[in-house]
Design an enzyme around this catalytic site. Structure first.
Site, short mmCIF file in Angstrom:
data_model
loop_
_atom_site.label_atom_id
_atom_site.label_comp_id
_atom_site.label_asym_id
_atom_site.label_seq_id
_atom_site.Cartn_x
_atom_site.Cartn_y
_atom_site.Cartn_z
N ARG A 190 1.49 -11.19 10.34
CA ARG A 190 2.83 -10.63 10.54
C ARG A 190 3.89 -11.63 10.07
O ARG A 190 5.05 -11.26 9.88
CB ARG A 190 3.10 -10.33 12.04
N GLN A 209 -8.03 -4.87 9.52
CA GLN A 209 -6.96 -4.52 10.44
C GLN A 209 -7.34 -3.35 11.35
O GLN A 209 -6.47 -2.65 11.87
CB GLN A 209 -5.68 -4.20 9.65
N LYS A 212 0.82 -1.22 0.00
CA LYS A 212 0.00 0.00 0.00
C LYS A 212 0.85 1.27 0.00
O LYS A 212 0.48 2.26 -0.62
CB LYS A 212 -0.96 0.01 1.19
N THR A 213 2.00 1.26 0.69
CA THR A 213 2.84 2.46 0.72
C THR A 213 3.39 2.76 -0.68
O THR A 213 3.43 3.91 -1.11
CB THR A 213 4.00 2.29 1.72
N ASP A 231 -3.85 7.73 4.57
CA ASP A 231 -3.31 6.38 4.79
C ASP A 231 -3.91 5.81 6.09
O ASP A 231 -4.36 6.56 6.97
CB ASP A 231 -1.79 6.47 4.90
N GLU A 232 -3.91 4.48 6.22
CA GLU A 232 -4.44 3.80 7.42
C GLU A 232 -5.85 4.33 7.76
O GLU A 232 -6.16 4.61 8.92
CB GLU A 232 -3.49 3.99 8.62
#
Length: 715
Positions: free
Chosen positions: A593, A250, A32-33, A219-220
Site C-alpha cells: 500500500r 492478494q 490493471k484497471t 476483475d479481482e
C-alpha cells in the site's frame, strides 16, 4: 481513436491478445484497471465487437463506475451499452427477466443489510433471544454458510445435535427463510444461488444469456468463490471467451469463501490458457517492492512474479522494535508529526493493523497529540460494543449509575426484559435513588434470586477494590464472574474477545504508569479520550485494518503490531500452512500500500491476546536484509524470574497444606501469570511474586484463576 503508447509491453499484450482464455496476473499497482478498460475499448474499436456483447464483472460498484467512466472517456458514445457491474447486479438483471421460471414474481424484493437485521429482530422477539448473545453479524454469517452449503433449516436443526445455542441459530435461520418466502424477497446470497438454479434447471434460459455475452471479463478474480466461478463458467458456455484479471498474492478473503486455487490452477481446467504477468509497479519504490517480493516468495500457492518499479530505489523499509505498545504508539505518532512538518498531509499517511483492537494505543496517543484521525471502515476502540459493555461493568463498581446498569443488567442474558427495567426505573424515580439501589434494597420483589446474585457479584467486586486488588485482576474477575468472557467464547467471537483482552492490556498499562490511581480515575481518563475523539476531522491520518486497506494507497504506511500470534494471527495459523499463507498474503497487501515510505513496528511487552511476552513476526524476518533497516533490536532476555530485592521467601513447610489456605512461601499457579510464590497475606488478599514481566500482584484467595502448585505440575 484509442492510443496504446502509454502501455508497457506486457500491458499491450494483455490488451490485444486474442486467446480464448486469458489469465492476467496483475501485481499490486500494475495498472490493471487501465488494462481491463482498454481491453474492452480494443474489442469495440479494433475488433468490431458490439458493446452489448461484452460483459465485465467487478466486485464493487465503485470499480464498475470507474470502468464505465474510463470507457466513455475513451470511446464516447461508441462505448455505451457494455454490461459492467458487480456479479450481484448482473444476477439481479437476469432474475428480473427470467425468475418466473422458478415460480417467483418478476417484481421480487431484494433486501439489504438493514432489512436482514429487521427480520432477525423479529425472530429474536419471537424466540426470546437477546441480540447481545447472538449478534446479527454472527447469525447472518451462519445463515449464509448454510445456504451456500445447501443445508436447509431442517437439516441445520438436525446438525445442532442437542446444542441449544446452535439449535436457536437454526430456528432463526428457519424463520428468516420463511419471511423471505412470504415477501417474495431475496438476499444477496440468493441472487447468485437463484441464478445458478435458474440456469441449471432451464437450459434454454442459460443458452439465451450465454449467447448474449460473447466476451466475459472478471476483475479481482482472486476473490471469487466456487459458486461464483461456477456461474461465470455457465455464462461462458456458448462463446467460451473468458478473460480474468487478478493476483493470487492478494487473496485475503478466504474467510468469505474466496479460493486462491481457482486462479492458481486455472491452467488445469483450460489447457489452452494464456497467462500474461503485469509486474511493473507504478505506485511504490523498489526497496518497498523488493522487500514485499522477498516476503511473498515464501508462499507456495501462487504464480511466480517479481514486481519492479521505475520510481527509483527510495528509502529502505524501517523496522522499529519498541519496549511496549505505548512506546510503539509514541514512535509512530512522533514519526507522523515529523513527516507532517516535512510537508506530508495527514491524509497521505496510514496506520495499518491486523485486527481492530490494535488501534487502541495509537488512538490514545493521537488524541493526546491532537492529531486528527479517521477509522476507515470501523469504530473507534472505546466505541465498540464489548468495550462499552465492560466499561459499564466497571462503572457498576465505582458509581452504579443508571446508564451502566441498564446496559449490562441483561448482558449476558439474565432473563431481565424491558418491562422489568422500566418498572425498576419508575421505582428509582419515586424514591430518588439509583436503579441499582432499588434491587440492592429489595424494592422490586420479582426476579429476586437473579437480582440478589447480581448484587452479591457487584458488592464482592467493590470489596476487592477496597482491598486494593490490582485493577487488571479486578477486571479479570468481572469477566469471569459476570459470564461475559464465557458468552464471547461460546459464540467464537474472536474479534470481540481480542478487544476485551486489549482493554486488559490498557488497564494493566495504566496501573503501571499511575500506580497510586483508582479505578474511578481510570474511567474518567477513558471518558476524556472518548470526548476528545468526537471532534470533527478534515485532514486526518487513516487508521484501518489491512483488509479494509485493500485497493488503497498512501504516501506513507505504518504497519503496527507485527508480533507472532498477532500478525500472523495465531487463530489463522492454527489452520496450518494454508492459514499461514493467507496471513503472509495479508502482510504483502499491507506492505504494497506504501508509495514512498514503509515503517514496520512491534513491541516486546506482555499481551493478554497472545498470553505472554511478544516476539517479532516472521513477516519481518522474511524480508531480505538488503531492503530493510532494523532499529533498536530486541535485547536478549535475562533471567526468567525477576523479584524485588526486599522480598524474602520463607521456606515451605514439608507437609502439604489445605487447598483453601495459603501460607507464605506456597507455590501457586495462575491462569494468566503462570507460576508464582506467596510472599504475604492480609485476610483473603494474597501478595504473590510472579515471573517477569508481571512482578508482584495482589489476588483474592479462592479466586478460580489461582490454585496451589501440585506434584503433577512438576512432571
Amino acid at each position: 481513436m484509442v492510443t496504446y503508447s502509454q502501455l508497457n509491453e506486457n500491458q499491450k499484450s494483455a490488451v490485444c491478445d486474442e486467446a480464448n482464455h486469458l489469465r492476467i496476473i496483475a501485481g499490486a499497482g500494475s495498472g490493471k484497471t487501465r488494462v481491463l478498460t482498454m481491453r474492452i475499448a480494443y474489442l469495440i474499436e479494433q475488433k468490431g465487437v458490439k458493446p452489448y456483447h461484452i460483459l465485465a464483472i467487478t466486485f464493487t460498484n465503485k470499480a464498475a463506475r470507474e470502468m464505465k467512466y474510463r470507457i466513455a472517456d475513451m470511446l464516447k458514445e461508441q462505448g455505451t451499452g457494455c454490461h459492467i457491474s458487480t456479479i450481484h447486479s448482473l444476477c439481479m438483471r437476469i432474475l428480473a427477466e427470467d425468475i418466473g421460471a422458478l415460480n417467483y414474481p418478476r417484481n421480487f424484493t431484494v433486501i439489504d443489510a438493514d432489512d436482514q437485521r429487521s427480520i432477525l429482530k423479529e425472530a429474536y422477539k419471537e424466540f426470546g433471544i437477546e441480540k447481545k448473545e447472538y449478534p446479527y453479524g454472527l447469525l447472518l454469517d451462519y445463515i449464509s454458510v448454510n445456504k451456500y452449503d445447501a443445508i436447509s433449516p431442517d437439516k441445520a436443526k438436525e446438525l445442532s445435535y442437542g446444542d441449544a445455542r446452535i439449535f436457536n441459530k437454526a430456528r432463526v435461520y428457519e424463520y428468516y427463510q420463511q419471511r423471505l418466502q412470504q415477501m417474495y424477497a431475496l438476499d444477496f446470497d440468493d441472487l447468485i444461488l437463484f441464478t445458478v438454479k435458474l440456469f441449471e434447471t432451464n437450459p434454454k434460459i442459460l443458452e439465451k444469456w450465454s449467447s448474449r455475452f460473447h466476451y466475459v471479463h472478471v476483475d479481482e478474480f482472486q476473490d471469487v468463490d466456487r459458486v461464483q466461478y461456477y456461474l461465470i463458467r455457465l455464462l461462458c458456455k456458448v462463446h467460451d471467451n473468458l478473460y480474468v484479471v487478478g493476483d493470487p498474492d492478494q487473496t485475503i478473503y478466504t474467510w468469505r469463501g474466496a479460493d486462491v486455487n481457482i486462479i492458481v490452477n486455472m491452467d488445469k481446467e483450460y489447457p489452452d490458457l494464456k497467462t500474461i504477468i503485469l509486474n511493473q509497479n507504478y505506485r511504490s519504490t523498489n526497496n518497498i517492492l523488493s522487500g514485499a517480493n522477498s516476503l511473498i516468495k515464501h508462499n507456495k500457492a501462487r504464480v511466480d512474479k517479481e514486481l519492479f518499479s521505475k520510481n527509483g530505489d527510495g528509502s529502505k523499509i524501517i523496522h522499529k522494535t519498541c519496549g511496549s505498545e505505548l512506546a510503539e504508539a509514541d514512535y509512530v505518532v512522533n514519526q507522523i508529526i515529523k513527516l507532517h512538518n516535512d510537508g506530508y498531509n495527514y491524509r497521505d499517511m496510514a496506520v495499518l493493523y491486523r485486527a481492530n483492537y490494535l488501534s487502541r494505543e495509537i488512538e490514545k496517543v493521537m488524541i493526546e497529540n491532537r492529531i486528527n484521525y479517521v477509522i476507515y471502515g470501523g469504530l473507534r476502540f472505546y466505541e465498540r460494543m464489548e468495550v462499552k459493555d465492560i466499561l459499564s461493568y466497571l462503572r457498576m463498581i465505582t458509581r452504579a449509575d443508571d446508564l451502566a446498569f441498564t446496559r449490562i443488567i441483561n448482558t449476558p442474558r439474565r432473563a431481565i426484559g424491558p418491562k422489568t427495567i422500566d418498572a425498576i426505573r419508575e421505582i428509582a424515580k419515586e424514591k430518588d435513588i439509583t436503579m441499582y439501589e432499588v434491587i440492592k434494597n429489595g424494592y422490586y420483589p420479582k426476579n429476586k434470586d437473579t437480582f440478589d446474585r447480581f448484587v452479591h457479584m457487584v458488592e464482592k467486586w467493590r470489596e476487592d477494590m477496597k482491598a486494593n486488588i490490582d485493577m487488571e485482576l479486578l477486571l479479570q474477575e468481572v469477566l469471569d464472574d459476570s459470564g461475559y468472557r464465557t458468552m464471547l467464547e461460546k459464540d467464537n467471537e474472536t474479534e470481540r474477545l481480542e478487544n476485551v483482552k486489549s482493554l486488559l492490556d490498557d488497564i494493566k498499562q495504566y496501573s503501571e504508569d499511575y500506580p497510586d490511581s483508582s479505578l474511578d480515575e481510570y474511567l474518567q481518563m477513558i471518558a476524556l479520550y472518548v470526548d476528545r475523539a468526537s471532534e470533527d476531522v478534515t485532514d486526518a491520518v487513516n487508521l484501518c485494518t489491512v483488509h479494509s486497506a485493500k485497493g488503497l494507497e498512501f504516501e506513507v504506511v505504518f504497519v503496527i503490531g507485527l508480533s507472532e500470534g498477532i500478525f500472523p494471527s495465531e487463530r489463522t495459523m492454527s489452520e496450518g500452512s494454508k492459514g499461514l499463507e493467507e496471513e503472509r498474503r495479508l502482510a504483502y497487501v499491507a506492505y504494497t500500500r506504501a508509495k514512498k515510505l514503509l515503517y514496520l513496528s512491534e513491541s516486546s511487552s506482555f499481551s493478554f491476546v497472545v498470553q505472554g511476552t511478544k516476539t517479532p513476526s516472521r513477516f519481518i524476518k522474511e524480508i531480505n536484509d538488503d531492503y530493510i533497516d532494523h532499529i533498536d533490536e530486541r535485547p536478549k532476555p535475562s533471567q526468567s524470574m525477576i523479584f524485588d530485592e526486599d522480598i524474602v521467601i520463607k521456606e515451605r513447610r514439608q507437609e502439604r497444606p489445605r487447598d483453601d489456605i495459603y501460607r507464605n512461601g506456597d507455590s501457586v499457579i495462575h491462569k494468566v501469570f503462570g507460576e508464582g510464590v506467596v510472599i504475604s497475606s492480609d485476610g483473603n488478599i494474597l501478595t504473590i511474586a510472579f515471573p517477569h514481566p508481571y512482578g508482584v500482584k495482589k489476588i483474592v484467595a479462592g479466586h478460580p484463576s489461582i490454585r496451589k502448585k501440585r506434584k503433577e505440575d512438576m512432571n
